[in-house]
Design a protein around this motif. Sequence first.
Motif, mmCIF file in Angstrom:
data_model
loop_
_atom_site.group_PDB
_atom_site.id
_atom_site.type_symbol
_atom_site.label_atom_id
_atom_site.label_comp_id
_atom_site.label_asym_id
_atom_site.label_seq_id
_atom_site.Cartn_x
_atom_site.Cartn_y
_atom_site.Cartn_z
ATOM 1 N N VAL A 63 0.856 -1.376 0.110
ATOM 2 C CA VAL A 63 0.181 0.022 -0.026
ATOM 3 C C VAL A 63 0.880 1.225 0.153
ATOM 4 N N ALA A 64 1.896 1.388 1.058
ATOM 5 C CA ALA A 64 2.686 2.607 1.181
ATOM 6 C C ALA A 64 3.456 2.952 -0.250
ATOM 7 N N GLN A 65 4.060 1.771 -0.663
ATOM 8 C CA GLN A 65 4.756 1.926 -1.992
ATOM 9 C C GLN A 65 3.990 2.259 -3.221
ATOM 10 N N CYS A 66 2.869 1.982 -3.141
ATOM 11 C CA CYS A 66 1.976 2.072 -4.367
ATOM 12 C C CYS A 66 1.332 3.376 -4.487
ATOM 13 N N GLN A 67 0.958 4.106 -3.240
ATOM 14 C CA GLN A 67 0.151 5.284 -3.144
ATOM 15 C C GLN A 67 0.515 6.416 -4.172
ATOM 16 N N ALA A 68 1.733 6.686 -4.389
ATOM 17 C CA ALA A 68 1.953 7.792 -5.335
ATOM 18 C C ALA A 68 1.680 7.451 -6.535
ATOM 19 N N ALA A 69 1.663 6.422 -6.936
ATOM 20 C CA ALA A 69 1.656 5.754 -8.241
ATOM 21 C C ALA A 69 0.053 5.672 -8.773
ATOM 22 N N LEU A 70 -0.905 6.009 -7.669
ATOM 23 C CA LEU A 70 -2.221 5.706 -7.803
ATOM 24 C C LEU A 70 -2.729 7.393 -8.111
ATOM 25 N N ILE A 71 -3.411 7.556 -9.376
ATOM 26 C CA ILE A 71 -3.685 8.890 -9.520
ATOM 27 C C ILE A 71 -5.375 8.952 -9.756
ATOM 28 N N PRO A 72 -6.095 9.570 -8.807
ATOM 29 C CA PRO A 72 -7.640 9.810 -9.242
ATOM 30 C C PRO A 72 -8.052 9.890 -10.695
ATOM 31 N N ALA A 73 -8.828 8.979 -11.001
ATOM 32 C CA ALA A 73 -9.324 9.271 -12.497
ATOM 33 C C ALA A 73 -9.843 10.476 -12.919
ATOM 34 N N ALA A 74 -10.315 11.200 -11.843
ATOM 35 C CA ALA A 74 -10.895 12.642 -12.444
ATOM 36 C C ALA A 74 -9.801 13.523 -12.538
ATOM 37 N N GLN A 75 -8.650 13.371 -12.146
ATOM 38 C CA GLN A 75 -7.460 14.085 -12.561
ATOM 39 C C GLN A 75 -6.725 13.837 -13.771
ATOM 40 N N CYS A 76 -7.207 12.871 -14.639
ATOM 41 C CA CYS A 76 -6.327 11.969 -15.730
ATOM 42 C C CYS A 76 -7.167 12.417 -17.101
ATOM 43 N N THR A 77 -6.553 12.782 -17.997
ATOM 44 C CA THR A 77 -6.842 13.149 -19.262
ATOM 45 C C THR A 77 -6.786 11.892 -20.183
ATOM 46 N N MET A 78 -7.730 11.032 -20.664
ATOM 47 C CA MET A 78 -7.506 9.864 -21.428
ATOM 48 C C MET A 78 -7.270 10.134 -22.816
ATOM 49 N N HIS A 79 -6.257 9.453 -23.458
ATOM 50 C CA HIS A 79 -5.888 9.583 -24.520
ATOM 51 C C HIS A 79 -6.422 8.319 -25.671
ATOM 52 N N LEU A 80 -6.187 8.417 -26.914
ATOM 53 C CA LEU A 80 -6.437 6.995 -27.795
ATOM 54 C C LEU A 80 -5.430 6.094 -27.302
ATOM 55 N N PRO A 81 -5.900 4.978 -26.853
ATOM 56 C CA PRO A 81 -5.120 3.792 -26.404
ATOM 57 C C PRO A 81 -3.755 3.467 -27.399
ATOM 58 N N LEU A 82 -4.232 3.454 -28.521
ATOM 59 C CA LEU A 82 -2.958 3.044 -29.393
ATOM 60 C C LEU A 82 -3.265 3.985 -30.729
ATOM 61 N N ALA A 83 -2.101 4.027 -31.399
ATOM 62 C CA ALA A 83 -2.021 4.697 -32.666
ATOM 63 C C ALA A 83 -2.616 3.924 -33.603
ATOM 64 N N VAL A 84 -3.794 4.291 -34.360
ATOM 65 C CA VAL A 84 -4.419 3.346 -35.151
ATOM 66 C C VAL A 84 -3.849 3.345 -36.549
ATOM 67 N N ARG A 85 -3.177 2.143 -36.843
ATOM 68 C CA ARG A 85 -2.466 1.996 -37.768
ATOM 69 C C ARG A 85 -3.658 1.777 -39.047
ATOM 70 N N ASP A 86 -4.731 0.977 -38.851
ATOM 71 C CA ASP A 86 -5.867 0.759 -40.106
ATOM 72 C C ASP A 86 -6.970 0.527 -39.273
ATOM 73 N N TYR A 87 -8.031 0.721 -39.942
ATOM 74 C CA TYR A 87 -9.499 0.666 -39.475
ATOM 75 C C TYR A 87 -10.301 -0.046 -40.452
ATOM 76 N N THR A 88 -11.003 -1.191 -39.998
ATOM 77 C CA THR A 88 -12.026 -1.893 -40.738
ATOM 78 C C THR A 88 -13.268 -2.181 -40.030
ATOM 79 N N ASP A 89 -14.387 -1.663 -40.523
ATOM 80 C CA ASP A 89 -15.665 -1.980 -40.183
ATOM 81 C C ASP A 89 -16.424 -2.918 -40.822
ATOM 82 N N PHE A 90 -16.860 -3.714 -39.777
ATOM 83 C CA PHE A 90 -17.562 -5.028 -40.403
ATOM 84 C C PHE A 90 -19.220 -4.615 -40.239
#
Length: 431
Positions: A105-132
Amino acid sequence: MIDHTHDPAASSWVEGADTHADFPVQNLPLGVFSTAGTAPRTGIAIGDHVLDPSAVAPLLRGKGDAALAAIDGARTLNPLFALEPAARRELRHAVFALLTDKDHVAQCQAALIPAAQCTMHLPLAVRDYTDFYAGIHHARNVGSLLRPDNPLLPNYRYIPVGYHGRASSIRVSGGEVRRPSGQLRAPDSGVPAVGQSRRLDYEVEIGFWIGGQSELGDPVPIGRAASRIAGLCLLNDWSARDIQAWEYQPLGPFLAKNFGTTVSPWVITAEALAPFRVAQPHRPDGDPSPLPYLNDEGDQQAGALALRIDVSLRTRKMRDAGIEPVRLGRTEATNLYWTPAQLVAHHTVNGCDLAAGDLLGSGTISGAEDDAYGSLMEMSRGGTRSITLPGGETRTFLEDGDEVVLTGTANSNGFRSIGLGECRATIAPAR
């Protein structure tokens, strides 16, 4: 592969994680986040927090080294997803051990960030896209509006129909979608004119993120195709139905689709989804069996997914009045006519290569009943029937200021349910 990380009794010391609707410790989805003044980096959702694995790397050494090396300094998940599935599994096991052991617990507290303080980005750089177009109820419903006597074309039950989408206009949840313009043709006129789409629609879909690499010219056999799917997300394939109606023959969607696609920020990994793999529903009597390259007994027995997806709408007036989004529909991933593995096998049967960062859309997932439709095109019967919303507003298609929200949950008896997070966007006026 079901293992100890799926134990429904497993508990995390992170406050609120055990009761979180989407992100208990049994999930551990991957994403890319940033905080004020920092660069985008890999994160793992746990409850209402985001764990920065790079910040606790010394505690993970020796258990997920290949994955840790891949995410070190990376601004996308592409390097991680380029590795074999075993690397993701090792990272999952290491993080699970960390978040379930109170000694850390003590070692990880600084690595846990409230989600409300985070900006989310595209998880992957989209190489290509196909829609079925793998949702048979949607295909039949839309086909009946266009071709009442022949809703499903002859190839539908033989081939996973798809089209090549636009990778550059894929955006992460939370932003705006600009109303598109294009050529429109009035029903009583054969001459088109350029104008703003008035029949703007959403489509409820699942996105499948590809992992690994296949070589150009080498098909991926159906028996190995599932291993190429690293994880999934929610996907909204925005559609301008009036533009689409004029342009789609003879080559299919173009400007009606390429102006925007929204995906949820968290990738629910294939490893987390192991307990939620179910049998593909039997085809109706009279439907042909899949051709041999699409037919695998293991895939038929456990290649579908037990996922429920809800679509909700909130208008600008509802938002101003503090009214929450109203649910319009609820559907199940088992309504897909083809499994994810069949989509991969068909995509590559001609030798097309797939690599980490490729994204496959399932196509609109609709059920057989009105309350399980995945688009307004179906709900409004092509714009001929209005949908009444709280406060008396009505809709046939989307208006400016409308906010569409997709949510999803995986459920299976004997296991802790996990969520897919949100896929949310608001319609902005045309420029």
